[in-house]
Scaffold this motif. Structure first.
Motif, PDB file in Angstrom:
ATOM      1  N   LEU A  53       0.858  -1.180   0.000  1.00  0.00           N
ATOM      2  CA  LEU A  53       0.000   0.000   0.000  1.00  0.00           C
ATOM      3  C   LEU A  53       0.891   1.225   0.000  1.00  0.00           C
ATOM      4  N   TRP A  54       0.471   2.275  -0.668  1.00  0.00           N
ATOM      5  CA  TRP A  54       1.227   3.520  -0.605  1.00  0.00           C
ATOM      6  C   TRP A  54       0.256   4.685  -0.526  1.00  0.00           C
ATOM      7  N   ASP A  55       0.749   5.759   0.040  1.00  0.00           N
ATOM      8  CA  ASP A  55      -0.148   6.871   0.295  1.00  0.00           C
ATOM      9  C   ASP A  55       0.608   8.189   0.264  1.00  0.00           C
ATOM     10  N   SER A  56      -0.145   9.252   0.176  1.00  0.00           N
ATOM     11  CA  SER A  56       0.379  10.607   0.278  1.00  0.00           C
ATOM     12  C   SER A  56      -0.570  11.386   1.181  1.00  0.00           C
ATOM     13  N   ILE A  57      -0.233  12.635   1.410  1.00  0.00           N
ATOM     14  CA  ILE A  57      -0.944  13.417   2.421  1.00  0.00           C
ATOM     15  C   ILE A  57      -1.870  14.440   1.762  1.00  0.00           C
ATOM     16  N   ALA A  58      -3.049  14.615   2.370  1.00  0.00           N
ATOM     17  CA  ALA A  58      -4.023  15.602   1.895  1.00  0.00           C
ATOM     18  C   ALA A  58      -4.683  16.241   3.111  1.00  0.00           C
ATOM     19  N   LEU A  59      -5.638  17.110   2.851  1.00  0.00           N
ATOM     20  CA  LEU A  59      -6.307  17.856   3.914  1.00  0.00           C
ATOM     21  C   LEU A  59      -7.795  17.511   3.931  1.00  0.00           C
ATOM     22  N   TYR A  60      -8.233  16.813   4.975  1.00  0.00           N
ATOM     23  CA  TYR A  60      -9.659  16.593   5.198  1.00  0.00           C
ATOM     24  C   TYR A  60     -10.254  17.870   5.781  1.00  0.00           C
ATOM     25  N   TYR A  61     -11.452  18.228   5.343  1.00  0.00           N
ATOM     26  CA  TYR A  61     -12.075  19.432   5.901  1.00  0.00           C
ATOM     27  C   TYR A  61     -13.560  19.221   6.137  1.00  0.00           C
ATOM     28  N   ASN A  62     -14.066  19.900   7.152  1.00  0.00           N
ATOM     29  CA  ASN A  62     -15.481  19.913   7.471  1.00  0.00           C
ATOM     30  C   ASN A  62     -16.131  20.993   6.604  1.00  0.00           C
ATOM     31  N   TYR A 104      -4.814   6.358   5.130  1.00  0.00           N
ATOM     32  CA  TYR A 104      -4.982   5.362   6.193  1.00  0.00           C
ATOM     33  C   TYR A 104      -6.130   5.735   7.125  1.00  0.00           C
ATOM     34  N   ASN A 105      -6.586   6.986   7.085  1.00  0.00           N
ATOM     35  CA  ASN A 105      -7.761   7.385   7.877  1.00  0.00           C
ATOM     36  C   ASN A 105      -9.018   7.541   7.030  1.00  0.00           C
ATOM     37  N   LEU A 106      -8.893   7.318   5.732  1.00  0.00           N
ATOM     38  CA  LEU A 106     -10.013   7.575   4.831  1.00  0.00           C
ATOM     39  C   LEU A 106     -11.207   6.684   5.128  1.00  0.00           C
ATOM     40  N   ARG A 107     -10.975   5.391   5.305  1.00  0.00           N
ATOM     41  CA  ARG A 107     -12.102   4.474   5.501  1.00  0.00           C
ATOM     42  C   ARG A 107     -12.858   4.792   6.793  1.00  0.00           C
ATOM     43  N   THR A 108     -12.109   5.061   7.857  1.00  0.00           N
ATOM     44  CA  THR A 108     -12.756   5.366   9.131  1.00  0.00           C
ATOM     45  C   THR A 108     -13.603   6.629   9.022  1.00  0.00           C
ATOM     46  N   ILE A 109     -13.077   7.637   8.358  1.00  0.00           N
ATOM     47  CA  ILE A 109     -13.846   8.872   8.180  1.00  0.00           C
ATOM     48  C   ILE A 109     -15.041   8.629   7.271  1.00  0.00           C
ATOM     49  N   TYR A 110     -14.817   7.908   6.182  1.00  0.00           N
ATOM     50  CA  TYR A 110     -15.895   7.616   5.235  1.00  0.00           C
ATOM     51  C   TYR A 110     -17.049   6.882   5.916  1.00  0.00           C
ATOM     52  N   ASP A 111     -16.711   5.933   6.779  1.00  0.00           N
ATOM     53  CA  ASP A 111     -17.743   5.119   7.425  1.00  0.00           C
ATOM     54  C   ASP A 111     -18.433   5.822   8.582  1.00  0.00           C
ATOM     55  N   ASN A 112     -17.777   6.792   9.214  1.00  0.00           N
ATOM     56  CA  ASN A 112     -18.286   7.310  10.478  1.00  0.00           C
ATOM     57  C   ASN A 112     -18.682   8.782  10.469  1.00  0.00           C
ATOM     58  N   ALA A 113     -18.258   9.553   9.488  1.00  0.00           N
ATOM     59  CA  ALA A 113     -18.626  10.965   9.466  1.00  0.00           C
ATOM     60  C   ALA A 113     -20.093  11.123   9.065  1.00  0.00           C
ATOM     61  N   ASP A 114     -20.852  11.808   9.898  1.00  0.00           N
ATOM     62  CA  ASP A 114     -22.269  12.040   9.585  1.00  0.00           C
ATOM     63  C   ASP A 114     -22.496  13.500   9.202  1.00  0.00           C
ATOM     64  N   PHE A 115     -21.508  14.107   8.582  1.00  0.00           N
ATOM     65  CA  PHE A 115     -21.583  15.492   8.133  1.00  0.00           C
ATOM     66  C   PHE A 115     -20.893  15.592   6.780  1.00  0.00           C
ATOM     67  N   GLU A 116     -21.065  16.714   6.117  1.00  0.00           N
ATOM     68  CA  GLU A 116     -20.435  16.920   4.820  1.00  0.00           C
ATOM     69  C   GLU A 116     -18.950  17.204   5.009  1.00  0.00           C
ATOM     70  N   TRP A 117     -18.118  16.459   4.296  1.00  0.00           N
ATOM     71  CA  TRP A 117     -16.679  16.651   4.409  1.00  0.00           C
ATOM     72  C   TRP A 117     -16.055  16.489   3.029  1.00  0.00           C
ATOM     73  N   GLY A 118     -14.823  16.892   2.918  1.00  0.00           N
ATOM     74  CA  GLY A 118     -14.159  16.786   1.632  1.00  0.00           C
ATOM     75  C   GLY A 118     -12.666  16.676   1.792  1.00  0.00           C
TER      76      GLY A 118
END
Length: 335
Positions: free
Chosen positions: A155-164, A302-316
């Motif tokens: 697996l490989w990844d890079s960094i981005a900015l999650y925002y509410n 590595y945090n995408l799935r957890t946020i995708y499954d658990n965020a109950d608000f609009e995020w990007g």
């Protein structure tokens, strides 16, 4: 990237594992003592291969891949075991020394060197040569030592900015245009955005009369001790280096400026959670983001799935915060 509940997620790339299974395993390997098997084979003459990883989110993708592999190779039984991150690196040397280690296991760049040096790993270069699918070169290079490759990129990844999305809209912040500068110079937009996004329980912002830094309700940014998502990125964006060969190299004027900026976000401007809290709980800022108590969360997939499954608000997702040298980010991978 569009906000909210995106329905397409990058799948785990596991095809490379099968190549190592065929070359690296011996008959009669002990079955995993925890985790789950991936097939229905009952053939007592089958070669049993154990595979260990630390991420229960990724495990089902591996199991699906191994099911397909075993359907084509009924004489090989693959067992998958998950050892949580908190126990993984403590158990690994003990299991290797006792002979109870899985045949194939995940490692990262911080840990593989000692096992390669101790003769605990297969020299992938010698075992496979060039007879394999193309691998991500930037990750493969991380696992080269003494001229040999000691891990198969997974697996490989890079960094981005999650925002509410709601919080940044209310504060008038554009998460795609954020930049930091030493001493919060003229080019700095991150600090102003983080201040606008940070509120105490009374709704006051840092810099406003009455703001209480001891009762922050919502923080602006996660300036935590995270090598991959924060520290090394900020160092590189200011022209500094974290490491040069086997020697640390961050004690430079440029490195000091980068660290001072991050420390000031916490201790001076109060727009990021306290290090006393984040140093003891690396997932705190992710959890605060999910609780809508952190507006901007710089991290990796590595945090995408957890946020995708658990965020109950609009995020990007937006590009990572830029620095004086632009957007310079860490690329890392598991092997």
């Amino acid at each position: 990237m569009p906000s909210s509940r995106r329905r397409t997620l990058t799948s785990v790339a596991v095809s490379a594992v099968a190549a190592v299974v065929l070359t690296a395993c011996s008959p009669g390997s002990p079955a995993a003592d925890e985790g789950s098997g991936t097939g229905e084979q009952e053939d007592s003459d089958a070669t049993t291969v154990t595979f260990r990883l630390w991420d229960e989110v990724a495990a089902p993708a591996y199991e699906e891949s191994f099911d397909a592999f075993m359907a084509q190779n009924p004489d090989i039984l693959v067992e998958v075991e998950v050892v949580p991150w908190g126990d993984y690196w403590e158990r690994l040397p003990l299991d290797i020394s006792s002979g109870e280690m899985a045949d194939i296991f995940w490692t990262n760049t911080s840990n593989f060197g000692r096992y390669a040096d101790n003769g605990d790993l297969i020299d992938v270069s010698a075992a496979l040569g060039e007879d394999h699918d193309e691998w991500e070169a930037s990750v493969a290079d991380l696992y080269r030592r003494d001229g040999s490759l000691w891990g198969v990129p997974q697996l490989w990844d890079s960094i981005a900015l999650y925002y509410n999305a709601e919080l940044v809209e209310e504060a008038g912040v554009d998460p795609t245009e954020l930049r930091w500068a030493p001493d919060a110079g003229a080019d700095d937009t991150l600090l102003a955005a983080a201040r606008a996004l940070t509120t105490d329980t009374e709704g006051d912002h840092p810099g406003e009369e009455g703001f209480d830094p001891d009762s922050v309700e919502t923080y602006g940014f996660n300036a935590q001790a995270d090598l991959q998502a924060i520290y090394i990125d900020f160092l590189a964006q200011n022209g500094a280096r974290y490491q040069d060969g086997d020697q640390y190299a961050f004690a430079s004027p440029e490195g000091a400026e980068a660290f001072q900026y991050l420390v000031d976000l916490i201790n001076t401007h109060h727009v990021a959670p306290s290090a006393a809290d984040t140093n003891t709980n690396g997932d705190l800022t992710r959890d605060l983001f999910l609780q809508q108590r952190l507006a901007l969360f710089q991290s990796g997939p590595y945090n995408l799935r957890t946020i995708y499954d658990n965020a109950d608000f609009e995020w990007g997702l937006a590009p990572m915060v830029a620095g004086p040298e632009g957007r310079v980010g860490v690329v890392h991978g598991v092997a």
